[in-house]
Design a protein around this motif. Structure first.
Motif, PDB file in Angstrom:
ATOM      1  N   LYS A   1       0.830  -1.206   0.000  1.00 16.78           N
ATOM      2  CA  LYS A   1       0.000   0.000   0.000  1.00 16.78           C
ATOM      3  C   LYS A   1       0.864   1.255   0.000  1.00 16.78           C
ATOM      4  O   LYS A   1       1.826   1.361   0.748  1.00 16.78           O
ATOM      5  CB  LYS A   1      -0.899  -0.027   1.238  1.00 16.78           C
ATOM      6  N   ALA A   2       0.487   2.223  -0.847  1.00 23.30           N
ATOM      7  CA  ALA A   2       1.232   3.477  -0.923  1.00 23.30           C
ATOM      8  C   ALA A   2       0.959   4.319   0.315  1.00 23.30           C
ATOM      9  O   ALA A   2      -0.153   4.331   0.840  1.00 23.30           O
ATOM     10  CB  ALA A   2       0.841   4.247  -2.171  1.00 23.30           C
ATOM     11  N   ALA A   3       1.975   5.034   0.781  1.00 30.68           N
ATOM     12  CA  ALA A   3       1.840   5.898   1.951  1.00 30.68           C
ATOM     13  C   ALA A   3       1.132   7.177   1.535  1.00 30.68           C
ATOM     14  O   ALA A   3       1.593   7.894   0.655  1.00 30.68           O
ATOM     15  CB  ALA A   3       3.215   6.230   2.518  1.00 30.68           C
ATOM     16  N   THR A   4      -0.020   7.449   2.160  1.00 27.27           N
ATOM     17  CA  THR A   4      -0.751   8.686   1.878  1.00 27.27           C
ATOM     18  C   THR A   4      -1.003   9.398   3.187  1.00 27.27           C
ATOM     19  O   THR A   4      -1.206   8.777   4.223  1.00 27.27           O
ATOM     20  CB  THR A   4      -2.103   8.405   1.197  1.00 27.27           C
ATOM     21  N   GLY A   5      -0.974  10.713   3.118  1.00 28.30           N
ATOM     22  CA  GLY A   5      -1.281  11.506   4.298  1.00 28.30           C
ATOM     23  C   GLY A   5      -2.767  11.458   4.593  1.00 28.30           C
ATOM     24  O   GLY A   5      -3.572  10.988   3.796  1.00 28.30           O
ATOM     25  N   THR A   6      -3.167  11.948   5.729  1.00 26.30           N
ATOM     26  CA  THR A   6      -4.575  11.891   6.112  1.00 26.30           C
ATOM     27  C   THR A   6      -5.421  12.805   5.244  1.00 26.30           C
ATOM     28  O   THR A   6      -6.568  12.498   4.964  1.00 26.30           O
ATOM     29  CB  THR A   6      -4.739  12.273   7.585  1.00 26.30           C
ATOM     30  N   VAL A   7      -4.879  13.915   4.788  1.00 24.31           N
ATOM     31  CA  VAL A   7      -5.634  14.815   3.922  1.00 24.31           C
ATOM     32  C   VAL A   7      -5.912  14.135   2.589  1.00 24.31           C
ATOM     33  O   VAL A   7      -7.024  14.178   2.069  1.00 24.31           O
ATOM     34  CB  VAL A   7      -4.862  16.138   3.707  1.00 24.31           C
ATOM     35  N   ALA A   8      -4.902  13.472   2.033  1.00 26.31           N
ATOM     36  CA  ALA A   8      -5.083  12.766   0.763  1.00 26.31           C
ATOM     37  C   ALA A   8      -6.076  11.620   0.915  1.00 26.31           C
ATOM     38  O   ALA A   8      -6.866  11.351   0.011  1.00 26.31           O
ATOM     39  CB  ALA A   8      -3.743  12.243   0.263  1.00 26.31           C
ATOM     40  N   ALA A   9      -6.058  10.948   2.062  1.00 28.48           N
ATOM     41  CA  ALA A   9      -6.993   9.847   2.294  1.00 28.48           C
ATOM     42  C   ALA A   9      -8.425  10.364   2.390  1.00 28.48           C
ATOM     43  O   ALA A   9      -9.352   9.755   1.853  1.00 28.48           O
ATOM     44  CB  ALA A   9      -6.618   9.103   3.571  1.00 28.48           C
ATOM     45  N   ARG A  10      -8.615  11.505   3.078  1.00 30.75           N
ATOM     46  CA  ARG A  10      -9.961  12.083   3.168  1.00 30.75           C
ATOM     47  C   ARG A  10     -10.457  12.522   1.801  1.00 30.75           C
ATOM     48  O   ARG A  10     -11.617  12.334   1.456  1.00 30.75           O
ATOM     49  CB  ARG A  10      -9.967  13.263   4.144  1.00 30.75           C
ATOM     50  N   ARG A  11      -9.570  13.113   1.004  1.00 34.77           N
ATOM     51  CA  ARG A  11      -9.955  13.568  -0.331  1.00 34.77           C
ATOM     52  C   ARG A  11     -10.333  12.377  -1.213  1.00 34.77           C
ATOM     53  O   ARG A  11     -11.310  12.428  -1.954  1.00 34.77           O
ATOM     54  CB  ARG A  11      -8.816  14.350  -0.969  1.00 34.77           C
ATOM     55  N   ALA A  12      -9.571  11.284  -1.134  1.00 30.70           N
ATOM     56  CA  ALA A  12      -9.866  10.098  -1.933  1.00 30.70           C
ATOM     57  C   ALA A  12     -11.201   9.477  -1.520  1.00 30.70           C
ATOM     58  O   ALA A  12     -11.977   9.030  -2.360  1.00 30.70           O
ATOM     59  CB  ALA A  12      -8.747   9.079  -1.789  1.00 30.70           C
ATOM     60  N   ALA A  13     -11.477   9.463  -0.222  1.00 33.13           N
ATOM     61  CA  ALA A  13     -12.751   8.908   0.248  1.00 33.13           C
ATOM     62  C   ALA A  13     -13.915   9.795  -0.178  1.00 33.13           C
ATOM     63  O   ALA A  13     -15.003   9.305  -0.493  1.00 33.13           O
ATOM     64  CB  ALA A  13     -12.733   8.766   1.762  1.00 33.13           C
ATOM     65  N   HIS A  14     -13.686  11.092  -0.199  1.00 32.29           N
ATOM     66  CA  HIS A  14     -14.733  12.033  -0.594  1.00 32.29           C
ATOM     67  C   HIS A  14     -15.049  11.920  -2.081  1.00 32.29           C
ATOM     68  O   HIS A  14     -16.194  12.046  -2.495  1.00 32.29           O
ATOM     69  CB  HIS A  14     -14.288  13.463  -0.269  1.00 32.29           C
ATOM     70  N   GLU A  15     -14.026  11.658  -2.902  1.00 35.10           N
ATOM     71  CA  GLU A  15     -14.207  11.563  -4.339  1.00 35.10           C
ATOM     72  C   GLU A  15     -14.423  10.131  -4.797  1.00 35.10           C
ATOM     73  O   GLU A  15     -14.334   9.843  -5.982  1.00 35.10           O
ATOM     74  CB  GLU A  15     -12.987  12.154  -5.048  1.00 35.10           C
ATOM     75  N   ALA A  16     -14.728   9.228  -3.883  1.00 37.15           N
ATOM     76  CA  ALA A  16     -14.969   7.831  -4.222  1.00 37.15           C
ATOM     77  C   ALA A  16     -16.219   7.723  -5.092  1.00 37.15           C
ATOM     78  O   ALA A  16     -17.136   8.533  -4.993  1.00 37.15           O
ATOM     79  CB  ALA A  16     -15.131   6.999  -2.949  1.00 37.15           C
ATOM     80  N   PRO A  17     -16.294   6.691  -5.955  1.00 37.41           N
ATOM     81  CA  PRO A  17     -17.439   6.578  -6.853  1.00 37.41           C
ATOM     82  C   PRO A  17     -18.780   6.413  -6.128  1.00 37.41           C
ATOM     83  O   PRO A  17     -19.797   6.877  -6.609  1.00 37.41           O
ATOM     84  CB  PRO A  17     -17.144   5.329  -7.682  1.00 37.41           C
ATOM     85  N   GLY A  18     -18.786   5.806  -4.955  1.00 41.12           N
ATOM     86  CA  GLY A  18     -20.038   5.580  -4.232  1.00 41.12           C
ATOM     87  C   GLY A  18     -20.474   6.729  -3.350  1.00 41.12           C
ATOM     88  O   GLY A  18     -21.575   6.721  -2.801  1.00 41.12           O
ATOM     89  N   ALA A  19     -19.639   7.735  -3.223  1.00 39.28           N
ATOM     90  CA  ALA A  19     -19.951   8.852  -2.320  1.00 39.28           C
ATOM     91  C   ALA A  19     -20.985   9.775  -2.947  1.00 39.28           C
ATOM     92  O   ALA A  19     -20.947  10.070  -4.133  1.00 39.28           O
ATOM     93  CB  ALA A  19     -18.688   9.626  -1.999  1.00 39.28           C
ATOM     94  N   LYS A  20     -21.954  10.227  -2.124  1.00 35.66           N
ATOM     95  CA  LYS A  20     -22.974  11.161  -2.595  1.00 35.66           C
ATOM     96  C   LYS A  20     -22.422  12.578  -2.531  1.00 35.66           C
ATOM     97  O   LYS A  20     -21.821  12.958  -1.535  1.00 35.66           O
ATOM     98  CB  LYS A  20     -24.212  11.103  -1.693  1.00 35.66           C
ATOM     99  N   PRO A  21     -22.639  13.383  -3.557  1.00 31.83           N
ATOM    100  CA  PRO A  21     -22.211  14.778  -3.456  1.00 31.83           C
ATOM    101  C   PRO A  21     -23.101  15.544  -2.495  1.00 31.83           C
ATOM    102  O   PRO A  21     -24.316  15.482  -2.580  1.00 31.83           O
ATOM    103  CB  PRO A  21     -22.333  15.311  -4.884  1.00 31.83           C
ATOM    104  N   ALA A  22     -22.486  16.271  -1.571  1.00 32.59           N
ATOM    105  CA  ALA A  22     -23.242  16.991  -0.546  1.00 32.59           C
ATOM    106  C   ALA A  22     -23.924  18.225  -1.119  1.00 32.59           C
ATOM    107  O   ALA A  22     -24.958  18.655  -0.626  1.00 32.59           O
ATOM    108  CB  ALA A  22     -22.315  17.393   0.595  1.00 32.59           C
ATOM    109  N   ALA A  23     -23.374  18.806  -2.174  1.00 32.89           N
ATOM    110  CA  ALA A  23     -23.928  20.038  -2.731  1.00 32.89           C
ATOM    111  C   ALA A  23     -25.201  19.785  -3.531  1.00 32.89           C
ATOM    112  O   ALA A  23     -25.944  20.710  -3.821  1.00 32.89           O
ATOM    113  CB  ALA A  23     -22.892  20.716  -3.607  1.00 32.89           C
ATOM    114  N   ALA A  24     -25.477  18.528  -3.899  1.00 33.63           N
ATOM    115  CA  ALA A  24     -26.646  18.224  -4.722  1.00 33.63           C
ATOM    116  C   ALA A  24     -27.948  18.358  -3.930  1.00 33.63           C
ATOM    117  O   ALA A  24     -28.998  18.597  -4.506  1.00 33.63           O
ATOM    118  CB  ALA A  24     -26.527  16.823  -5.300  1.00 33.63           C
ATOM    119  N   GLU A  25     -27.871  18.168  -2.627  1.00 32.05           N
ATOM    120  CA  GLU A  25     -29.081  18.267  -1.812  1.00 32.05           C
ATOM    121  C   GLU A  25     -29.464  19.727  -1.620  1.00 32.05           C
ATOM    122  O   GLU A  25     -28.630  20.575  -1.366  1.00 32.05           O
ATOM    123  CB  GLU A  25     -28.836  17.631  -0.441  1.00 32.05           C
TER     124      GLU A  25
END
Length: 146
Positions: free
Chosen positions: A109-133
């Protein structure tokens, strides 16, 4: 053999067996991680990175750094002062191996910082966009117009 790696905005000269305190990474104790941003390996200098090179490490622990105190005193008639403390979150890692080639085939596994991990989880394909609501008030006004 040594390598110069970049993580958390800093550069570290490492070799096998070294223990480092780096900016907080998204890993738990016991995980094997791999740093892919390698600036130099032995005598090979990257432009800017060395292709195919990596440094593998094992996470020892998640720790906090020493406390830094920020003290502000305003002069003259204001008579105010403020003290703020801060402890940086760090990850303690032990370098296990320096790879000149074959980093992409290692399967670590590649070493990623916590900010990069949060960004990747936020941009995941299954994540709902919060601005759409729509807010409740906007939804109520839209239903009233119909």
């Amino acid at each position: 053999m040594f390598a110069v790696l970049k993580t958390g905005g800093k550069q570290y000269k490492v070799q096998a067996g070294d223990v480092l305190r780096v900016e907080k990474l998204d890993a738990v104790a016991g995980d094997k991680i791999q740093f892919n941003d390698i600036l130099m390996v032995g005598t090979t200098v990257g432009a800017p990175l060395v292709a195919g090179a990596a440094v593998q490490a094992e996470v020892i622990d998640q720790i906090k750094g020493e406390k830094t105190i920020h003290y502000v005193k305003r002069r003259r008639k204001h008579s105010s002062q403020r003290t703020k403390g801060h402890r940086q979150h760090l990850t303690l890692v032990r370098v296990t191996e320096v790879l000149e080639k074959g980093a992409d085939k290692s399967g670590v596994k590649a070493a990623t910082g916590t900010v990069a991990a949060r960004r990747a989880a936020h941009e995941a394909p299954g994540a709902k966009p919060a601005a759409a609501e729509k807010p409740k008030r906007a939804a109520k006004a839209a239903s009233a117009q119909e």
